[in-house]
Every structure is written in structure tokens, then in C-alpha cells.
Design a protein around this motif. Structure first.
Motif, PDB file in Angstrom:
ATOM      1  N   ILE A  42       1.316  11.627   0.865  1.00  0.00           N
ATOM      2  CA  ILE A  42       0.373  11.481   1.962  1.00  0.00           C
ATOM      3  C   ILE A  42       1.149  11.357   3.268  1.00  0.00           C
ATOM      4  CG2 ILE A  42       0.275   8.949   1.789  1.00  0.00           C
ATOM      5  CD1 ILE A  42      -2.752   9.174   2.400  1.00  0.00           C
ATOM      6  N   SER A  43       0.575  11.913   4.318  1.00  0.00           N
ATOM      7  CA  SER A  43       1.222  11.882   5.622  1.00  0.00           C
ATOM      8  C   SER A  43       1.197  10.473   6.212  1.00  0.00           C
ATOM      9  CB  SER A  43       0.508  12.844   6.577  1.00  0.00           C
ATOM     10  OG  SER A  43       0.939  12.655   7.910  1.00  0.00           O
ATOM     11  N   ALA A  44       2.229  10.149   6.972  1.00  0.00           N
ATOM     12  CA  ALA A  44       2.266   8.863   7.679  1.00  0.00           C
ATOM     13  C   ALA A  44       1.139   8.754   8.694  1.00  0.00           C
ATOM     14  CB  ALA A  44       3.614   8.694   8.365  1.00  0.00           C
ATOM     15  N   ASP A  45       0.569   9.883   9.105  1.00  0.00           N
ATOM     16  CA  ASP A  45      -0.552   9.864  10.045  1.00  0.00           C
ATOM     17  C   ASP A  45      -1.781   9.192   9.448  1.00  0.00           C
ATOM     18  OD1 ASP A  45       0.969  11.237  11.881  1.00  0.00           O
ATOM     19  OD2 ASP A  45       0.169  13.210  11.346  1.00  0.00           O
ATOM     20  N   CYS A  46      -1.818   9.052   8.119  1.00  0.00           N
ATOM     21  CA  CYS A  46      -2.980   8.463   7.446  1.00  0.00           C
ATOM     22  C   CYS A  46      -2.825   6.968   7.220  1.00  0.00           C
ATOM     23  CB  CYS A  46      -3.215   9.164   6.111  1.00  0.00           C
ATOM     24  SG  CYS A  46      -3.642  10.914   6.276  1.00  0.00           S
ATOM     25  N   LEU A  47      -1.712   6.378   7.687  1.00  0.00           N
ATOM     26  CA  LEU A  47      -1.517   4.938   7.611  1.00  0.00           C
ATOM     27  C   LEU A  47      -2.407   4.264   8.660  1.00  0.00           C
ATOM     28  CD1 LEU A  47       0.053   2.401   6.643  1.00  0.00           C
ATOM     29  CD2 LEU A  47       1.793   2.977   8.368  1.00  0.00           C
ATOM     30  N   VAL A  48      -3.391   3.480   8.218  1.00  0.00           N
ATOM     31  CA  VAL A  48      -4.361   2.887   9.132  1.00  0.00           C
ATOM     32  C   VAL A  48      -3.650   2.020  10.171  1.00  0.00           C
ATOM     33  CG1 VAL A  48      -6.324   1.308   9.334  1.00  0.00           C
ATOM     34  CG2 VAL A  48      -6.224   2.952   7.434  1.00  0.00           C
ATOM     35  N   GLY A  49      -3.902   2.322  11.435  1.00  0.00           N
ATOM     36  CA  GLY A  49      -3.286   1.585  12.524  1.00  0.00           C
ATOM     37  C   GLY A  49      -1.898   2.063  12.890  1.00  0.00           C
ATOM     38  N   GLY A  50      -1.320   2.933  12.042  1.00  0.00           N
ATOM     39  CA  GLY A  50      -0.005   3.496  12.338  1.00  0.00           C
ATOM     40  C   GLY A  50       1.162   2.586  12.056  1.00  0.00           C
ATOM     41  N   GLU A  51       0.913   1.361  11.530  1.00  0.00           N
ATOM     42  CA  GLU A  51       1.997   0.431  11.228  1.00  0.00           C
ATOM     43  C   GLU A  51       1.795  -0.168   9.848  1.00  0.00           C
ATOM     44  OE1 GLU A  51       2.240  -2.601  14.164  1.00  0.00           O
ATOM     45  OE2 GLU A  51       2.703  -1.220  15.813  1.00  0.00           O
ATOM     46  N   GLU A  52       2.908  -0.385   9.139  1.00  0.00           N
ATOM     47  CA  GLU A  52       2.853  -1.040   7.844  1.00  0.00           C
ATOM     48  C   GLU A  52       2.562  -2.540   8.014  1.00  0.00           C
ATOM     49  OE1 GLU A  52       6.405  -0.355   5.627  1.00  0.00           O
ATOM     50  OE2 GLU A  52       6.305   1.841   5.784  1.00  0.00           O
ATOM     51  N   GLY A  53       2.094  -3.150   6.939  1.00  0.00           N
ATOM     52  CA  GLY A  53       1.939  -4.601   6.911  1.00  0.00           C
ATOM     53  C   GLY A  53       0.593  -5.143   7.325  1.00  0.00           C
ATOM     54  N   HIS A  54      -0.360  -4.250   7.650  1.00  0.00           N
ATOM     55  CA  HIS A  54      -1.671  -4.715   8.118  1.00  0.00           C
ATOM     56  C   HIS A  54      -2.800  -4.372   7.133  1.00  0.00           C
ATOM     57  CE1 HIS A  54       0.145  -5.735  11.933  1.00  0.00           C
ATOM     58  NE2 HIS A  54       0.670  -4.525  12.009  1.00  0.00           N
ATOM     59  N   GLY A  55      -2.421  -4.115   5.886  1.00  0.00           N
ATOM     60  CA  GLY A  55      -3.424  -3.711   4.903  1.00  0.00           C
ATOM     61  C   GLY A  55      -4.434  -4.792   4.581  1.00  0.00           C
ATOM     62  N   MET A  56      -3.976  -6.044   4.454  1.00  0.00           N
ATOM     63  CA  MET A  56      -4.911  -7.125   4.129  1.00  0.00           C
ATOM     64  C   MET A  56      -5.897  -7.355   5.268  1.00  0.00           C
ATOM     65  SD  MET A  56      -6.053  -9.276   1.986  1.00  0.00           S
ATOM     66  CE  MET A  56      -4.832  -9.567   0.714  1.00  0.00           C
ATOM     67  N   ALA A  57      -5.408  -7.289   6.512  1.00  0.00           N
ATOM     68  CA  ALA A  57      -6.308  -7.454   7.660  1.00  0.00           C
ATOM     69  C   ALA A  57      -7.355  -6.347   7.689  1.00  0.00           C
ATOM     70  CB  ALA A  57      -5.508  -7.463   8.957  1.00  0.00           C
ATOM     71  N   SER A  58      -6.961  -5.129   7.335  1.00  0.00           N
ATOM     72  CA  SER A  58      -7.905  -4.015   7.298  1.00  0.00           C
ATOM     73  C   SER A  58      -8.951  -4.230   6.210  1.00  0.00           C
ATOM     74  CB  SER A  58      -7.155  -2.700   7.052  1.00  0.00           C
ATOM     75  OG  SER A  58      -6.310  -2.395   8.132  1.00  0.00           O
ATOM     76  N   ALA A  59      -8.498  -4.690   5.037  1.00  0.00           N
ATOM     77  CA  ALA A  59      -9.428  -4.949   3.935  1.00  0.00           C
ATOM     78  C   ALA A  59     -10.434  -6.028   4.318  1.00  0.00           C
ATOM     79  CB  ALA A  59      -8.661  -5.357   2.680  1.00  0.00           C
ATOM     80  N   ILE A  60      -9.960  -7.089   4.952  1.00  0.00           N
ATOM     81  CA  ILE A  60     -10.853  -8.186   5.355  1.00  0.00           C
ATOM     82  C   ILE A  60     -11.874  -7.700   6.382  1.00  0.00           C
ATOM     83  CG2 ILE A  60     -10.922 -10.385   6.593  1.00  0.00           C
ATOM     84  CD1 ILE A  60      -8.226 -11.042   5.213  1.00  0.00           C
ATOM     85  N   ALA A  61     -11.422  -6.868   7.325  1.00  0.00           N
ATOM     86  CA  ALA A  61     -12.345  -6.324   8.328  1.00  0.00           C
ATOM     87  C   ALA A  61     -13.448  -5.515   7.664  1.00  0.00           C
ATOM     88  CB  ALA A  61     -11.576  -5.460   9.326  1.00  0.00           C
ATOM     89  N   GLY A  62     -13.091  -4.729   6.663  1.00  0.00           N
ATOM     90  CA  GLY A  62     -14.093  -3.940   5.953  1.00  0.00           C
ATOM     91  C   GLY A  62     -15.028  -4.792   5.126  1.00  0.00           C
ATOM     92  N   LEU A  63     -14.478  -5.839   4.491  1.00  0.00           N
ATOM     93  CA  LEU A  63     -15.288  -6.664   3.603  1.00  0.00           C
ATOM     94  C   LEU A  63     -16.300  -7.513   4.350  1.00  0.00           C
ATOM     95  CD1 LEU A  63     -12.631  -7.726   0.949  1.00  0.00           C
ATOM     96  CD2 LEU A  63     -14.566  -6.168   0.628  1.00  0.00           C
ATOM     97  N   GLU A  64     -16.049  -7.811   5.623  1.00  0.00           N
ATOM     98  CA  GLU A  64     -17.071  -8.543   6.381  1.00  0.00           C
ATOM     99  C   GLU A  64     -18.361  -7.732   6.453  1.00  0.00           C
ATOM    100  OE1 GLU A  64     -15.584  -9.772  10.194  1.00  0.00           O
ATOM    101  OE2 GLU A  64     -14.894 -11.682   9.391  1.00  0.00           O
ATOM    102  N   LEU A  65     -18.236  -6.443   6.760  1.00  0.00           N
ATOM    103  CA  LEU A  65     -19.414  -5.578   6.760  1.00  0.00           C
ATOM    104  C   LEU A  65     -19.943  -5.424   5.339  1.00  0.00           C
ATOM    105  CD1 LEU A  65     -21.309  -3.631   8.353  1.00  0.00           C
ATOM    106  CD2 LEU A  65     -19.743  -1.792   7.693  1.00  0.00           C
TER     107      LEU A  65
END
Length: 392
Positions: free
Chosen positions: A227-250
């Protein structure tokens, strides 16, 4: 103090919401209610219903209008989901998982990612969901074993996800991985990608379920998936848990709304049957034992609706709402479970028959107390936030 312009804007928003909910009601009456029982009993994916939802723009419900979505407020979206779940809960799941993915891109993605993905999500061209759970990892997301290791301009992903909604029919998923498996704390090594199906990314057979029929739940298997690095959410590593939490609130507001819908459906069926069924010479609602059940069911449903509305309103304002969403999800889903059982008892032997809707509600409701974080986890989240808000 509300100005005249504020009042006018509020009235316009209420009118728009009313029109949207009426449109959803017509869609459900024409295209879902007549076929729901047959499709559910035969566990058939509702392709025609999905196409109708595309036409209505429901796959872009919470996606901003600038990217082709409907731009609904979470509070309006919750009301839409409640209506859908009251007719056939599985249909609400088809758009929920998809919109969690879209919400993550909108809130945590780069501008380039929003421009690339959100218009395609809004039309349903790309449909999918959220890939968090693994065979050996459910609630403890920090224990995920799926890895994404850097390789040149991209990453190579290996691992397995399970119980993924839209896993077969979906084509794109918000994928939680470890980019640094040795990181401490563990969440610091977690990242999220928007992954489209392709070479090295396959799904398993459909997983059989007690309820929640029609929607496809499957394993997702990644075998040297590039997979391309362009598909890394936010463009930086290490923020996966924050992304998951943001989605789970909705997601938790959605599941709470589903709980309200199922609880309301169980109440409606019980009220209807209690006036039709007679014993000892009178309708059963006139027996005190039944009347007490109906009163409790109605109170649970309304309380669940108000908690869900409170959590959705917090999301409208852009506030952190894990406390409110946790309460709503906990109470509304337990209300759905309790109401479904009480409706079955009120129906007596007929409640155990597949000819009546309450049998389906009884099978669907247990999923809600497990999905999007078990209710036991919701209690821990609520307690933690309660202490944080009230330090000694």
C-alpha cells in the motif's frame, strides 16, 4: 441570546431535518419493510436496498457537502439510524461501518486524502468499513498483530482481521495496524491506513451469525499486501489509536441509535399485540402484569432516546463525548435487549415463531451490547471519565 438570524438558521435546519426524515420513512415503507423478513430469514444481502441508499445519498450522510455528501449533523444522522434500525437493523450497519471510515478520513486525514476519498465514499463508489478486531484481539486494540512495515515508498501489510462488517461486499477499509510493534507505550506504534482491496488483500467466507443477517461479516486477510504511504491516515505514523477513537465516537452514537430503534420496534409490536390478544375475556394490556411491562418498555425507550440525543448533540458541537456516547451506547443497547425479551414474553408462544417480528428483534439485540466496544468496556470508560471530571 439568540439573534433573528440564528433563529432563522435554526428553523431552516429543523425543516431540512424533517424533510430528510420523511424521505427516509418513505424509503423504508417502499423498499425495506416489504422485503426485510424474507431477506433476513434467508440471510440474503440486500443489493437493491443498497442501490436505493446510494441514490438517497445515505453513504454520504455525515460527509461534508463540499465533498459531495449530505453534511448531516450527527444528531440528525442518529435519528435516521433509529428509523432504519426500527425496520431492519442490518441495513443501518451497512452504512454505519462505512461512515465511521469516512468520519476518520474527514477528521484525521490530510487534505489530499479528504479530496481523494470522501467524494467516492459519498456516492458509494467506494464502500467499506472499519477493520479493527483480530482473531486474538477484540477489546484490547493495542494488542493488534497486523503489521505494516515500511518498504521504499510504501508499506507491506500482513495479518488478519475478523468480524468485519461489509467485509465481502466492501471494497475499502480503515485498517488499524502496527507500524512499530516494539513501541512503548503500545499505542505509539499504531497507525491507520485507508486500504482498498487488491493483490494481497482478500476476504474469507461469510461468517454465520445468530442475528444481524443480510449484512456480510467476514475475515480480511493481508498477505504481503502493498500500500502507498499516501494512504497512511494523517500522513504520520503513530496516530492509529487516536483515529480509531475518533471513529468509534460516531460509531457508538450510531449503535446507541440502533438500540433505540430496536427498543422502539419491540415496544410497538408489544403495544399492538397487547390490544389484539385477549385472555380471560379482555385484551391482555388490561392485565396488570402486561401493563407494567409496557410502562417499563416505554420508559426505557424514551430514556435511551434522550441519552442518544445528548451524545449526538455533543458531537454536533465538536466536543469530546466518550462519556456521553458511552452512556448512550450502554443504556440504549441494554434497553433494546430488555425490550426484545419483554416483547417476546408478551407475545407468549407466538413470540418464538418466525412469523412474528419480535423473534428477529430478540436475535438482533444481543449484537448491540457487544459491537463497537462491549458494554462492560463502556462502563469502564464512563467510570474513568467520571473520576477525571470530579477529582478530589
Amino acid at each position: 441570546m439568540m439573534t433573528q438570524n440564528d433563529y432563522a438558521a435554526q428553523q431552516e435546519a429543523l425543516e431540512n431535518e424533517r424533510m430528510i426524515l420523511e424521505t427516509v420513512d418513505r424509503f423504508l415503507d417502499r423498499h425495506v419493510r416489504p422485503v426485510a423478513m424474507k431477506l433476513e430469514h434467508e440471510d440474503i444481502y440486500p443489493d437493491e436496498i443498497v442501490e436505493r441508499m446510494k441514490e438517497l445519498g445515505l453513504f454520504g450522510a455525515v460527509i461534508p457537502a463540499e465533498y459531495g455528501g449530505l453534511g448531516l449533523r450527527p444528531s440528525t444522522y442518529a435519528k435516521v439510524i433509529e428509523k432504519i434500525a426500527s425496520v431492519w437493523m442490518s441495513v443501518s450497519g451497512i452504512i454505519n461501518s462505512h461512515l465511521i471510515m469516512a468520519h476518520i478520513v474527514n477528521k484525521r486525514g490530510t487534505q489530499a486524502q479528504r479530496e481523494h476519498f470522501l467524494p467516492r465514499f459519498a456516492t458509494g463508489e467506494l464502500r467499506g468499513g472499519l477493520a479493527l478486531t483480530e482473531p486474538d484481539c477484540g477489546t484490547d486494540l493495542q494488542a493488534v498483530r497486523t503489521t505494516a512495515l515500511r518498504d521504499g515508498n510504501g508499506y507491506v501489510i500482513n495479518g488478519t482481521k475478523t468480524w468485519i462488517s461489509n467485509g465481502i461486499k466492501g471494497t475499502c477499509f480503515a485498517l488499524l495496524v502496527k507500524t512499530d510493534p516494539k513501541a512503548e507505550p503500545r499505542h505509539a506504534g499504531m497507525s491507520m491506513f485507508i486500504a482498498e482491496k487488491g493483490d494481497g488483500f482478500a476476504h474469507s467466507k461469510r461468517l454465520e451469525k445468530l442475528g444481524y443477517k443480510g449484512i456480510d461479516s467476514a475475515e480480511l486477510v493481508f498477505d504481503n499486501y502493498r500500500i502507498s504511504a499516501d494512504c497512511l491516515v494523517g500522513g504520520e505514523e503513530g496516530h492509529g489509536m487516536a483515529s480509531a477513537i475518533a471513529g468509534l465516537e460516531l460509531g457508538r452514537v450510531n449503535v446507541a441509535a440502533r438500540g433505540v430503534g430496536v427498543a422502539q420496534a419491540a415496544l410497538d409490536e408489544a403495544v399492538r399485540y397487547s390490544q389484539q390478544r385477549k385472555t380471560f375475556g379482555k385484551p391482555i394490556h388490561q392485565h396488570q402484569a402486561i401493563a407494567l411491562k409496557l410502562a417499563d418498555m416505554a420508559t426505557r425507550t424514551e430514556a435511551a432516546r434522550l441519552l442518544t440525543q445528548r451524545a449526538a448533540d455533543a458531537l454536533d458541537r465538536g466536543e469530546r463525548c466518550d462519556y456521553e456516547a458511552g452512556m448512550a451506547k450502554l443504556f440504549a443497547t441494554e434497553a433494546a435487549l430488555e425490550n426484545s425479551i419483554e416483547a417476546m414474553r408478551i407475545h407468549g408462544g407466538y413470540g418464538y415463531s418466525k412469523e412474528f417480528l419480535v423473534e428477529r428483534l430478540y436475535r438482533d439485540a444481543p449484537l448491540l451490547v457487544i459491537g463497537e466496544g462491549t458494554n462492560e468496556i463502556q462502563r469502564l470508560v464512563i467510570a474513568k471519565r467520571l473520576i477525571e471530571r470530579n477529582p478530589v
